[in-house]
Scaffold this motif. Structure first.
Motif, PDB file in Angstrom:
ATOM      1  N   TYR A   1     -41.864  38.433 -15.751  1.00  0.00           N
ATOM      2  CA  TYR A   1     -42.622  37.566 -16.132  1.00  0.00           C
ATOM      3  C   TYR A   1     -42.803  37.394 -17.512  1.00  0.00           C
ATOM      4  O   TYR A   1     -42.407  38.123 -18.384  1.00  0.00           O
ATOM      5  N   PHE A   2     -42.595  36.074 -17.898  1.00  0.00           N
ATOM      6  CA  PHE A   2     -42.416  35.511 -19.572  1.00  0.00           C
ATOM      7  C   PHE A   2     -43.555  34.778 -19.820  1.00  0.00           C
ATOM      8  O   PHE A   2     -44.065  33.784 -19.147  1.00  0.00           O
TER       9      PHE A   2
ATOM     10  N   GLY B   1     -40.465  39.552 -21.930  1.00  0.00           N
ATOM     11  CA  GLY B   1     -40.281  39.841 -20.750  1.00  0.00           C
ATOM     12  C   GLY B   1     -41.032  41.064 -20.065  1.00  0.00           C
ATOM     13  O   GLY B   1     -40.955  42.193 -20.765  1.00  0.00           O
ATOM     14  N   THR B   2     -41.779  40.967 -19.102  1.00  0.00           N
ATOM     15  CA  THR B   2     -42.317  42.078 -18.459  1.00  0.00           C
ATOM     16  C   THR B   2     -41.876  42.346 -16.908  1.00  0.00           C
ATOM     17  O   THR B   2     -42.304  41.415 -16.084  1.00  0.00           O
ATOM     18  N   GLN B   3     -41.464  43.282 -16.829  1.00  0.00           N
ATOM     19  CA  GLN B   3     -40.974  43.453 -15.260  1.00  0.00           C
ATOM     20  C   GLN B   3     -42.228  44.056 -14.350  1.00  0.00           C
ATOM     21  O   GLN B   3     -42.671  45.165 -14.752  1.00  0.00           O
ATOM     22  N   LEU B   4     -42.583  43.159 -13.337  1.00  0.00           N
ATOM     23  CA  LEU B   4     -43.630  43.711 -12.741  1.00  0.00           C
ATOM     24  C   LEU B   4     -43.291  44.027 -11.283  1.00  0.00           C
ATOM     25  O   LEU B   4     -42.436  43.521 -10.605  1.00  0.00           O
TER      26      LEU B   4
ATOM     27  N   THR C   1     -52.457  42.901 -14.170  1.00  0.00           N
ATOM     28  CA  THR C   1     -52.564  42.399 -15.345  1.00  0.00           C
ATOM     29  C   THR C   1     -51.039  42.467 -16.339  1.00  0.00           C
ATOM     30  O   THR C   1     -50.554  43.410 -16.254  1.00  0.00           O
ATOM     31  N   VAL C   2     -50.651  41.300 -16.669  1.00  0.00           N
ATOM     32  CA  VAL C   2     -49.446  41.339 -17.523  1.00  0.00           C
ATOM     33  C   VAL C   2     -49.979  40.843 -18.863  1.00  0.00           C
ATOM     34  O   VAL C   2     -50.557  39.559 -18.866  1.00  0.00           O
ATOM     35  N   LYS C   3     -49.720  41.484 -19.895  1.00  0.00           N
ATOM     36  CA  LYS C   3     -50.192  41.390 -21.176  1.00  0.00           C
ATOM     37  C   LYS C   3     -49.484  40.467 -22.071  1.00  0.00           C
ATOM     38  O   LYS C   3     -48.279  40.561 -22.028  1.00  0.00           O
TER      39      LYS C   3
ATOM     40  N   ASP D   1     -43.026  46.578 -21.104  1.00  0.00           N
ATOM     41  CA  ASP D   1     -41.551  46.269 -20.567  1.00  0.00           C
ATOM     42  C   ASP D   1     -41.861  46.337 -19.080  1.00  0.00           C
ATOM     43  O   ASP D   1     -40.992  45.280 -18.352  1.00  0.00           O
ATOM     44  N   GLN D   2     -42.546  47.069 -18.410  1.00  0.00           N
ATOM     45  CA  GLN D   2     -42.735  47.472 -17.241  1.00  0.00           C
ATOM     46  C   GLN D   2     -43.904  47.676 -16.755  1.00  0.00           C
ATOM     47  O   GLN D   2     -44.736  48.477 -17.374  1.00  0.00           O
TER      48      GLN D   2
END
Lengths: 117, 116
Positions: A89-90, A110-113, A20-22, A9-10
């Protein structure tokens, strides 16, 4: 049925460090894969996509993503993070073999960067 | 040069009212969409139109009615608004997605709907 998972999530990273966002996906056939970014109170902006060909895809703002079929992953990466990269980021997927009304883009959660100065 | 534009950006209204959100794209795209983003930021497609023809109609209450007067416009009308309708509604467009699923979808800036 198709699905996308963004397991984090974060994500926090220091400015200047790689990020990196997985993203992992599940489709019946082969995937079309997308990354979008959403800044606060704004719409989604397209970053990059994988259709076919080279597994490493380069996109906007220095981002890139690597398609890994065996691991069913499409992780978003950037060599050196900026504070201005802080956003939501989606990841999204479409199954190549779907047609008509089944051919819809499915988004991850979604991931909050957050990039820390 | 706004590619996908939607109005209004912010809308606060009372329960039971009827409201519309307008959307226009100047990208020459054939397909237009409405997506809903809930309070947890989860995005889900509501409708999609190919050249004014309804293609996707997800499980959405029939209080929501899309209207596409031409392929550059897709408006969303909502009747008898409920508290649970509060969300962000995104209009989007792409080249004809029934031809090629790899076409990029471009999003508008969103319409923040609050029902009180």
């Amino acid at each position: 049925a198709q699905s996308v998972a963004q397991p984090e999530d974060q994500v926090n990273v220091a400015e200047g460090n790689p990020l990196t966002v997985k993203c992992t996906y599940s489709v019946s056939g082969n995937p079309y894969l997308f990354w979008y970014v959403q800044y606060p109170n704004r719409g989604l902006q397209f970053l990059l996509k994988y259709i076919t060909g080279d597994n490493l895809v380069k996109g906007s703002y220095g981002f890139e993503a690597e398609f890994n079929k065996s691991q069913t992953s499409f992780h978003l990466k950037k060599p050196s993070a900026l504070v201005s990269d802080s956003a939501l980021y989606f990841c999204a997927v479409r199954d190549m073999t779907d047609s008509g009304s089944a051919r819809q883009l499915t988004f991850g959660s979604g991931t909050q960067l957050t990039v820390l100065p | 040069d706004t590619a996908v534009s939607q109005t209004p950006k912010y809308l606060v209204t009372q329960m039971g009212n009827d409201k519309s959100i307008k959307c226009e794209q100047n990208l020459g795209h054939d397909t237009m969409y409405w997506y809903k983003q809930d309070s947890k930021k989860f995005l889900k497609i509501m409708f999609s139109y190919n050249n004014k023809e309804l293609i996707i109609n997800e499980t959405v209450p029939n209080r929501f009615s899309p209207k596409s007067p031409d392929k550059a416009h897709l408006n969303l009308h909502i009747n008898s608004l409920e508290l649970g309708d509060s969300a962000v509604y995104f209009c989007a467009s792409s080249y004809r997605d029934t031809d090629f699923g790899g076409n990029t979808i471009y999003f508008g800036e969103g319409s923040w709907l609050t029902v009180v």
